[in-house]
Motif scaffolding. Structure first.
Motif, PDB file in Angstrom:
ATOM      1  N   GLN A  31    -113.786 -51.887  46.271  1.00  0.00           N
ATOM      2  CA  GLN A  31    -113.630 -50.501  46.721  1.00  0.00           C
ATOM      3  C   GLN A  31    -113.260 -50.090  47.653  1.00  0.00           C
ATOM      4  O   GLN A  31    -113.977 -50.117  48.755  1.00  0.00           O
ATOM      5  CB  GLN A  31    -115.095 -49.351  46.471  1.00  0.00           C
ATOM      6  CG  GLN A  31    -115.241 -49.232  45.099  1.00  0.00           C
ATOM      7  CD  GLN A  31    -116.580 -48.527  44.473  1.00  0.00           C
ATOM      8  OE1 GLN A  31    -116.457 -46.835  44.195  1.00  0.00           O
ATOM      9  NE2 GLN A  31    -118.029 -48.352  45.723  1.00  0.00           N
ATOM     10  N   ILE A  32    -111.972 -49.017  48.304  1.00  0.00           N
ATOM     11  CA  ILE A  32    -111.896 -49.292  49.867  1.00  0.00           C
ATOM     12  C   ILE A  32    -112.691 -47.832  50.230  1.00  0.00           C
ATOM     13  O   ILE A  32    -112.963 -46.759  49.471  1.00  0.00           O
ATOM     14  CB  ILE A  32    -110.009 -48.388  48.759  1.00  0.00           C
ATOM     15  CG1 ILE A  32    -109.584 -50.111  49.315  1.00  0.00           C
ATOM     16  CG2 ILE A  32    -109.413 -47.891  50.392  1.00  0.00           C
ATOM     17  CD1 ILE A  32    -108.135 -49.456  49.023  1.00  0.00           C
ATOM     18  N   GLU A  33    -113.086 -48.067  51.025  1.00  0.00           N
ATOM     19  CA  GLU A  33    -113.613 -46.378  51.858  1.00  0.00           C
ATOM     20  C   GLU A  33    -113.011 -45.526  52.932  1.00  0.00           C
ATOM     21  O   GLU A  33    -113.596 -44.770  52.898  1.00  0.00           O
ATOM     22  CB  GLU A  33    -115.466 -47.487  52.154  1.00  0.00           C
ATOM     23  CG  GLU A  33    -116.103 -48.302  51.167  1.00  0.00           C
ATOM     24  CD  GLU A  33    -117.376 -48.480  51.356  1.00  0.00           C
ATOM     25  OE1 GLU A  33    -118.328 -48.792  50.862  1.00  0.00           O
ATOM     26  OE2 GLU A  33    -117.595 -48.958  53.031  1.00  0.00           O
ATOM     27  N   GLU A 121    -112.806 -39.395  50.695  1.00  0.00           N
ATOM     28  CA  GLU A 121    -113.733 -38.366  50.222  1.00  0.00           C
ATOM     29  C   GLU A 121    -114.451 -38.734  49.417  1.00  0.00           C
ATOM     30  O   GLU A 121    -115.946 -38.641  49.013  1.00  0.00           O
ATOM     31  CB  GLU A 121    -112.458 -37.432  49.844  1.00  0.00           C
ATOM     32  CG  GLU A 121    -112.128 -35.996  51.209  1.00  0.00           C
ATOM     33  CD  GLU A 121    -111.450 -35.384  50.128  1.00  0.00           C
ATOM     34  OE1 GLU A 121    -111.722 -35.279  49.146  1.00  0.00           O
ATOM     35  OE2 GLU A 121    -111.507 -34.550  51.230  1.00  0.00           O
ATOM     36  N   GLU A 122    -113.901 -39.940  48.542  1.00  0.00           N
ATOM     37  CA  GLU A 122    -115.281 -40.678  47.383  1.00  0.00           C
ATOM     38  C   GLU A 122    -113.958 -42.527  47.373  1.00  0.00           C
ATOM     39  O   GLU A 122    -113.076 -41.918  47.587  1.00  0.00           O
ATOM     40  CB  GLU A 122    -114.861 -40.351  46.106  1.00  0.00           C
ATOM     41  CG  GLU A 122    -115.627 -39.309  45.954  1.00  0.00           C
ATOM     42  CD  GLU A 122    -117.040 -39.153  45.718  1.00  0.00           C
ATOM     43  OE1 GLU A 122    -117.583 -39.771  46.064  1.00  0.00           O
ATOM     44  OE2 GLU A 122    -117.610 -37.864  46.422  1.00  0.00           O
ATOM     45  N   PRO A 123    -115.209 -43.008  47.514  1.00  0.00           N
ATOM     46  CA  PRO A 123    -114.200 -44.481  47.677  1.00  0.00           C
ATOM     47  C   PRO A 123    -113.857 -44.797  46.401  1.00  0.00           C
ATOM     48  O   PRO A 123    -114.459 -44.619  45.371  1.00  0.00           O
ATOM     49  CB  PRO A 123    -115.369 -45.993  47.443  1.00  0.00           C
ATOM     50  CG  PRO A 123    -116.911 -44.091  48.775  1.00  0.00           C
ATOM     51  CD  PRO A 123    -116.361 -42.763  47.892  1.00  0.00           C
ATOM     52  N   VAL A 124    -112.938 -45.298  45.994  1.00  0.00           N
ATOM     53  CA  VAL A 124    -112.019 -45.675  45.129  1.00  0.00           C
ATOM     54  C   VAL A 124    -112.087 -47.469  44.916  1.00  0.00           C
ATOM     55  O   VAL A 124    -111.659 -48.014  45.379  1.00  0.00           O
ATOM     56  CB  VAL A 124    -111.285 -45.174  45.282  1.00  0.00           C
ATOM     57  CG1 VAL A 124    -109.552 -45.540  44.055  1.00  0.00           C
ATOM     58  CG2 VAL A 124    -110.764 -43.855  44.773  1.00  0.00           C
ATOM     59  N   THR A 147     -96.457 -51.716  63.057  1.00  0.00           N
ATOM     60  CA  THR A 147     -95.635 -53.080  63.521  1.00  0.00           C
ATOM     61  C   THR A 147     -97.130 -53.872  63.582  1.00  0.00           C
ATOM     62  O   THR A 147     -96.621 -54.860  64.175  1.00  0.00           O
ATOM     63  CB  THR A 147     -95.364 -52.337  64.771  1.00  0.00           C
ATOM     64  OG1 THR A 147     -96.861 -52.035  65.654  1.00  0.00           O
ATOM     65  CG2 THR A 147     -94.040 -51.755  65.338  1.00  0.00           C
ATOM     66  N   ASN A 148     -97.959 -53.324  63.659  1.00  0.00           N
ATOM     67  CA  ASN A 148     -99.083 -53.886  63.396  1.00  0.00           C
ATOM     68  C   ASN A 148     -99.753 -54.338  62.093  1.00  0.00           C
ATOM     69  O   ASN A 148     -99.543 -53.939  61.032  1.00  0.00           O
ATOM     70  CB  ASN A 148    -100.894 -53.298  63.508  1.00  0.00           C
ATOM     71  CG  ASN A 148    -100.268 -52.871  64.924  1.00  0.00           C
ATOM     72  OD1 ASN A 148     -99.711 -52.852  65.383  1.00  0.00           O
ATOM     73  ND2 ASN A 148    -101.308 -52.394  65.111  1.00  0.00           N
ATOM     74  N   PRO A 149     -99.325 -56.248  61.508  1.00  0.00           N
ATOM     75  CA  PRO A 149    -100.076 -56.229  59.821  1.00  0.00           C
ATOM     76  C   PRO A 149    -101.180 -56.211  59.714  1.00  0.00           C
ATOM     77  O   PRO A 149    -101.856 -55.796  60.599  1.00  0.00           O
ATOM     78  CB  PRO A 149    -100.449 -57.669  60.147  1.00  0.00           C
ATOM     79  CG  PRO A 149     -99.686 -58.581  61.683  1.00  0.00           C
ATOM     80  CD  PRO A 149     -99.273 -56.760  62.528  1.00  0.00           C
ATOM     81  N   PRO A 150    -101.150 -55.162  58.608  1.00  0.00           N
ATOM     82  CA  PRO A 150    -102.349 -54.567  58.121  1.00  0.00           C
ATOM     83  C   PRO A 150    -103.283 -55.270  58.013  1.00  0.00           C
ATOM     84  O   PRO A 150    -103.409 -56.764  57.222  1.00  0.00           O
ATOM     85  CB  PRO A 150    -101.610 -53.154  56.945  1.00  0.00           C
ATOM     86  CG  PRO A 150    -100.525 -54.855  56.205  1.00  0.00           C
ATOM     87  CD  PRO A 150     -99.957 -55.287  57.403  1.00  0.00           C
ATOM     88  N   GLN A 151    -104.933 -54.615  57.605  1.00  0.00           N
ATOM     89  CA  GLN A 151    -106.129 -55.790  58.036  1.00  0.00           C
ATOM     90  C   GLN A 151    -106.877 -55.733  56.247  1.00  0.00           C
ATOM     91  O   GLN A 151    -106.934 -54.485  56.992  1.00  0.00           O
ATOM     92  CB  GLN A 151    -106.645 -55.827  58.852  1.00  0.00           C
ATOM     93  CG  GLN A 151    -106.284 -56.261  60.638  1.00  0.00           C
ATOM     94  CD  GLN A 151    -105.542 -58.053  59.899  1.00  0.00           C
ATOM     95  OE1 GLN A 151    -106.420 -58.591  59.424  1.00  0.00           O
ATOM     96  NE2 GLN A 151    -104.137 -57.948  60.319  1.00  0.00           N
ATOM     97  N   LEU A 152    -107.161 -56.319  55.223  1.00  0.00           N
ATOM     98  CA  LEU A 152    -107.872 -55.617  54.445  1.00  0.00           C
ATOM     99  C   LEU A 152    -109.488 -56.401  55.225  1.00  0.00           C
ATOM    100  O   LEU A 152    -109.847 -57.723  54.389  1.00  0.00           O
ATOM    101  CB  LEU A 152    -107.062 -56.604  53.367  1.00  0.00           C
ATOM    102  CG  LEU A 152    -105.767 -56.702  52.912  1.00  0.00           C
ATOM    103  CD1 LEU A 152    -105.976 -57.092  51.815  1.00  0.00           C
ATOM    104  CD2 LEU A 152    -105.959 -55.074  52.959  1.00  0.00           C
ATOM    105  N   ILE A 153    -109.860 -55.216  55.729  1.00  0.00           N
ATOM    106  CA  ILE A 153    -111.367 -55.872  56.063  1.00  0.00           C
ATOM    107  C   ILE A 153    -112.508 -55.582  55.001  1.00  0.00           C
ATOM    108  O   ILE A 153    -113.022 -54.496  54.283  1.00  0.00           O
ATOM    109  CB  ILE A 153    -111.512 -54.273  57.583  1.00  0.00           C
ATOM    110  CG1 ILE A 153    -111.232 -54.590  58.249  1.00  0.00           C
ATOM    111  CG2 ILE A 153    -113.422 -54.694  57.563  1.00  0.00           C
ATOM    112  CD1 ILE A 153    -110.711 -53.684  59.395  1.00  0.00           C
ATOM    113  N   GLY A 154    -113.295 -56.703  54.972  1.00  0.00           N
ATOM    114  CA  GLY A 154    -114.034 -56.920  53.398  1.00  0.00           C
ATOM    115  C   GLY A 154    -113.704 -56.586  52.860  1.00  0.00           C
ATOM    116  O   GLY A 154    -114.282 -57.026  51.139  1.00  0.00           O
ATOM    117  N   ALA A 155    -113.019 -57.399  52.014  1.00  0.00           N
ATOM    118  CA  ALA A 155    -111.995 -57.191  51.016  1.00  0.00           C
ATOM    119  C   ALA A 155    -111.689 -58.223  50.583  1.00  0.00           C
ATOM    120  O   ALA A 155    -112.343 -59.806  51.307  1.00  0.00           O
ATOM    121  CB  ALA A 155    -110.487 -57.666  51.221  1.00  0.00           C
TER     122      ALA A 155
END
Length: 207
Positions: A31-33, A121-124, A147-155
């Motif tokens: 879930q994306i929070e 507003e609601e995790p998905v 310009t910043n590589p996206p991080q997937l935190i906790g994925a």
């Protein structure tokens, strides 16, 4: 912040150039929070912002801690018309985001860096559903660039993120000329024009 954006020298659109990006915070069950957003202002806007807020750099080119905390306090007062810069959709459907929280600010190589969080507003749950963040401001007063590589935190694996840079030349020359001719106090007549010039981040997680 509204006062910071209200005045300044006459330039063509866009007026402010911001590097940075968006990181994705995951919880349980894919879930994306939240989104964690980074803005790194151009050098001119950095000096202009500090001047408007009556803050000065110290001899080392940074901010004394008292001034840094005052900057955080002032910038945390978001204007009522703030539209986010990070626009999340999943399977093409917009996802509501809560108001920004946890703003922090510091100087990096003579430029003002701001970070803040936009909780959903609601995790998905994302597994098997493509997500996209478009990085823009609706009037194109600000030009945001990923310009910043996206991080997937906790994925959990396997998830991946891909940056899709915008090419302004993909837009009609007439539109680009119209925007370039606008004064600082003028707003484009095209609704949500910034979306046409947005860098995008695509995120996918296997189901």
């Amino acid at each position: 912040m509204a006062a910071v954006l209200a005045a300044g020298p006459a330039l063509s659109h866009p007026h402010v150039f911001v590097d940075g990006g968006v990181d994705f915070v995951f919880g349980n069950d894919q879930q994306i929070e939240a989104l964690k957003v980074t803005w790194l202002y151009d050098e001119f806007e950095t000096l202009y912002t500090l001047s408007v807020l009556e803050l000065s750099l110290n001899d080392a080119g940074g901010l004394d801690e008292a001034d840094r905390l005052e900057l955080v306090r002032r910038l945390s007062d978001w204007p009522d018309d703030f539209d986010g810069s990070a626009h999340l959709s999943i399977e093409g459907e917009p996802v509501p985001l809560a108001w920004p929280e946890g703003l922090d600010a510091r100087m990096v190589d003579g430029r003002l860096l701001i970070t803040f969080t936009r909780p959903l507003e609601e995790p998905v749950k994302l597994a098997g559903r493509p997500a996209e963040v478009a990085f823009y401001e609706s009037t194109y007063f600000f030009a945001f660039s990923v310009t910043n590589p996206p991080q997937l935190i906790g994925a959990a694996d396997p998830c991946s993120a891909t940056v899709i840079p915008n090419d302004p030349n993909d837009q009609p020359e007439e539109l680009r000329a119209t925007l370039a001719a606008l004064g600082r106090e003028e707003t484009p007549g095209i609704a949500n024009v910034g979306a046409l010039f947005a860098d995008r981040i695509m995120v996918t997680c296997a189901s």
